[in-house]
Design a protein around this motif. Structure first.
Motif, short mmCIF file in Angstrom:
data_model
loop_
_atom_site.label_atom_id
_atom_site.label_comp_id
_atom_site.label_asym_id
_atom_site.label_seq_id
_atom_site.Cartn_x
_atom_site.Cartn_y
_atom_site.Cartn_z
N ASN A 41 -14.11 7.17 -32.45
CA ASN A 41 -14.47 7.74 -33.75
C ASN A 41 -13.20 7.84 -34.62
O ASN A 41 -12.58 8.92 -34.67
CB ASN A 41 -15.09 9.13 -33.59
N PRO A 42 -12.81 6.75 -35.27
CA PRO A 42 -11.61 6.80 -36.11
C PRO A 42 -11.71 7.92 -37.15
O PRO A 42 -12.73 8.06 -37.82
CB PRO A 42 -11.60 5.42 -36.78
N SER A 43 -10.65 8.68 -37.27
CA SER A 43 -10.69 9.88 -38.12
C SER A 43 -10.95 9.56 -39.58
O SER A 43 -11.62 10.34 -40.28
CB SER A 43 -9.38 10.65 -37.98
N PHE A 44 -10.48 8.42 -40.06
CA PHE A 44 -10.61 8.11 -41.48
C PHE A 44 -12.03 7.69 -41.88
O PHE A 44 -12.33 7.60 -43.07
CB PHE A 44 -9.61 7.03 -41.90
N ILE A 45 -12.92 7.44 -40.91
CA ILE A 45 -14.31 7.11 -41.25
C ILE A 45 -15.30 8.00 -40.52
O ILE A 45 -16.52 7.85 -40.67
CB ILE A 45 -14.64 5.63 -40.92
N ALA A 46 -14.81 8.96 -39.73
CA ALA A 46 -15.69 9.76 -38.88
C ALA A 46 -16.72 10.55 -39.68
O ALA A 46 -17.81 10.87 -39.18
CB ALA A 46 -14.86 10.71 -38.02
N ARG A 47 -16.40 10.89 -40.92
CA ARG A 47 -17.33 11.69 -41.73
C ARG A 47 -18.28 10.83 -42.56
O ARG A 47 -19.09 11.37 -43.31
CB ARG A 47 -16.54 12.62 -42.65
N ASN A 48 -18.15 9.53 -42.45
CA ASN A 48 -19.04 8.62 -43.18
C ASN A 48 -19.92 7.88 -42.18
O ASN A 48 -19.46 6.96 -41.51
CB ASN A 48 -18.21 7.62 -44.00
N PRO A 49 -21.20 8.27 -42.06
CA PRO A 49 -22.07 7.66 -41.04
C PRO A 49 -22.21 6.15 -41.18
O PRO A 49 -22.29 5.44 -40.17
CB PRO A 49 -23.41 8.36 -41.25
N ALA A 50 -22.24 5.66 -42.41
CA ALA A 50 -22.41 4.22 -42.62
C ALA A 50 -21.20 3.45 -42.11
O ALA A 50 -21.34 2.44 -41.40
CB ALA A 50 -22.66 3.93 -44.09
N LEU A 52 -18.98 4.50 -39.98
CA LEU A 52 -18.85 4.68 -38.54
C LEU A 52 -19.80 3.75 -37.79
O LEU A 52 -19.42 3.14 -36.78
CB LEU A 52 -19.14 6.13 -38.17
N ARG A 53 -21.02 3.62 -38.28
CA ARG A 53 -21.97 2.69 -37.66
C ARG A 53 -21.47 1.25 -37.77
O ARG A 53 -21.58 0.47 -36.83
CB ARG A 53 -23.35 2.84 -38.31
N LEU A 54 -20.91 0.88 -38.93
CA LEU A 54 -20.36 -0.46 -39.09
C LEU A 54 -19.25 -0.71 -38.07
O LEU A 54 -19.19 -1.78 -37.47
CB LEU A 54 -19.82 -0.63 -40.51
N TYR A 55 -18.41 0.27 -37.87
CA TYR A 55 -17.34 0.15 -36.88
C TYR A 55 -17.92 -0.07 -35.48
O TYR A 55 -17.46 -0.94 -34.73
CB TYR A 55 -16.47 1.41 -36.91
N TRP A 56 -18.95 0.71 -35.14
CA TRP A 56 -19.57 0.58 -33.81
C TRP A 56 -20.25 -0.78 -33.62
O TRP A 56 -20.40 -1.24 -32.50
CB TRP A 56 -20.59 1.69 -33.60
N GLU A 57 -20.67 -1.40 -34.72
CA GLU A 57 -21.34 -2.70 -34.61
C GLU A 57 -20.35 -3.87 -34.68
O GLU A 57 -20.55 -4.90 -34.04
CB GLU A 57 -22.37 -2.87 -35.73
N ILE A 58 -19.29 -3.70 -35.44
CA ILE A 58 -18.40 -4.84 -35.68
C ILE A 58 -17.44 -5.08 -34.51
O ILE A 58 -17.03 -6.22 -34.26
CB ILE A 58 -17.62 -4.67 -37.00
N ILE A 59 -17.08 -4.03 -33.78
CA ILE A 59 -16.19 -4.21 -32.63
C ILE A 59 -16.83 -5.08 -31.55
O ILE A 59 -16.20 -6.05 -31.07
CB ILE A 59 -15.75 -2.84 -32.05
N PRO A 60 -18.08 -4.82 -31.14
CA PRO A 60 -18.71 -5.74 -30.17
C PRO A 60 -18.86 -7.16 -30.69
O PRO A 60 -18.77 -8.12 -29.91
CB PRO A 60 -20.08 -5.09 -29.92
#
Length: 292
Positions: A41-50, A52-60
């Motif tokens: 949960n990177p701190s600079f995007i942790a408060r933005n659900p969109a 954060l979800r993009l991060y969770w999808e783009i890494i895989p």
């Protein structure tokens, strides 16, 4: 004696193929596990659900692209190829049109029988970010089961084996969502077969990726009538009335008998088209290529 057994196993294409597939999955899993264990949960995007979800999808997705490139170039020595698109403009149009038709017809069948009612929600913030996250998810899934692994099995055995293996893997990926609901299982199987036939008919991964993406957009983010990850928003709230066999129960549209019938019709059409010999998959140079 052990050396003899080892040499015999090396020559067995079933064993070697299984080991390569297993190594492919393990390599991909290790990469994403390491990244998320260090930085989930990177701190600079942790408060933005969109975001954060993009991060969770783009890494895989990045991980599967890297692992695919490694296995194509280093493990298979470019004997096994992964084709993105043979005709990019045609495939983009075909994927968007086919996906829209398939998704809207699935929801339309339920709406026409008064099984599905829609009520509007607020338009989600960062809508384009949510959509890009969905695209990354669809691309990752298709690359994972119908990319290198599909091409490897087809190269070592045949198309039928590649379709079967990719479908088994696709169903395993969606296992937690299926529960014990038989129609949901059949719908996932038939959907996977449709994606596999689209790959063969259009000679590349772009069309199944876009069809998968459009299905998730229209039925997930727009209509809210399929099950996505809990944090994904929807512009409409779907309310189902009637038997779970028709409504899909907990799986919503993706567990409906109507969807199964539609999937089978689409599948039979693609099988007929492919068997007429109007499209054949051919290897090209490069790990991931896109020809116009």
């Amino acid at each position: 004696m052990f050396a003899h057994i080892y040499n015999q196993l090396r020559k067995n294409r079933f064993v070697t193929s299984a080991l390569v597939v297993l190594s492919f999955f393990i390599g991909w899993s290790i990469i994403i596990s390491i990244v998320f264990s260090i930085w989930e949960n990177p701190s600079f995007i942790a408060r933005n659900p969109a975001l954060l979800r993009l991060y969770w999808e783009i890494i895989p997705l990045i991980a599967i692209v890297g692992v695919t490139a490694f296995f194509v170039t280093k493990v298979s020595k470019k004997q096994v190829q992964v084709i993105l698109a043979k005709h990019a403009k045609r495939d983009v149009l075909s994927g968007l049109v086919f996906g829209t038709f398939w998704a809207l017809l699935a929801s339309g069948l339920l709406a026409m029988t008064n099984t599905l009612k829609l009520t509007p929600n607020n338009t989600p913030s960062y809508l384009l970010v949510w959509l890009f996250a969905l695209f990354c998810n669809a691309a990752m899934q298709e690359l994972l089961v119908r990319g290198y692994i599909f091409s490897l099995i087809r190269h070592k055995f045949n198309v039928t084996a590649a379709i079967i293996v990719s479908t088994v893997l696709f169903v395993a990926m969606h296992g937690p969502d299926l529960g014990a609901y038989g129609l949901g299982m059949l719908n996932v199987i038939t959907a996977s077969l449709v994606f596999g036939l689209l790959l063969l008919v259009f000679e590349g991964l772009l069309v199944p990726i876009l069809v998968h993406f459009v299905w998730n957009i229209l039925l997930g983010v727009l209509l809210g009538s399929i099950v996505l990850a809990d944090d994904y928003p929807s512009m409409y709230h779907a309310v189902f009335h009637g038997s779970a066999v028709i409504t899909g129960g907990a799986m919503k549209i993706e567990g409906s008998l109507f969807t199964l019938i539609l999937n089978l019709l689409v599948l039979f059409g693609l099988v007929y088209y492919y068997r007429k010999g109007r499209a054949k998959l051919r290897p090209v140079t490069g790990a991931l290529t896109c020809e116009k």
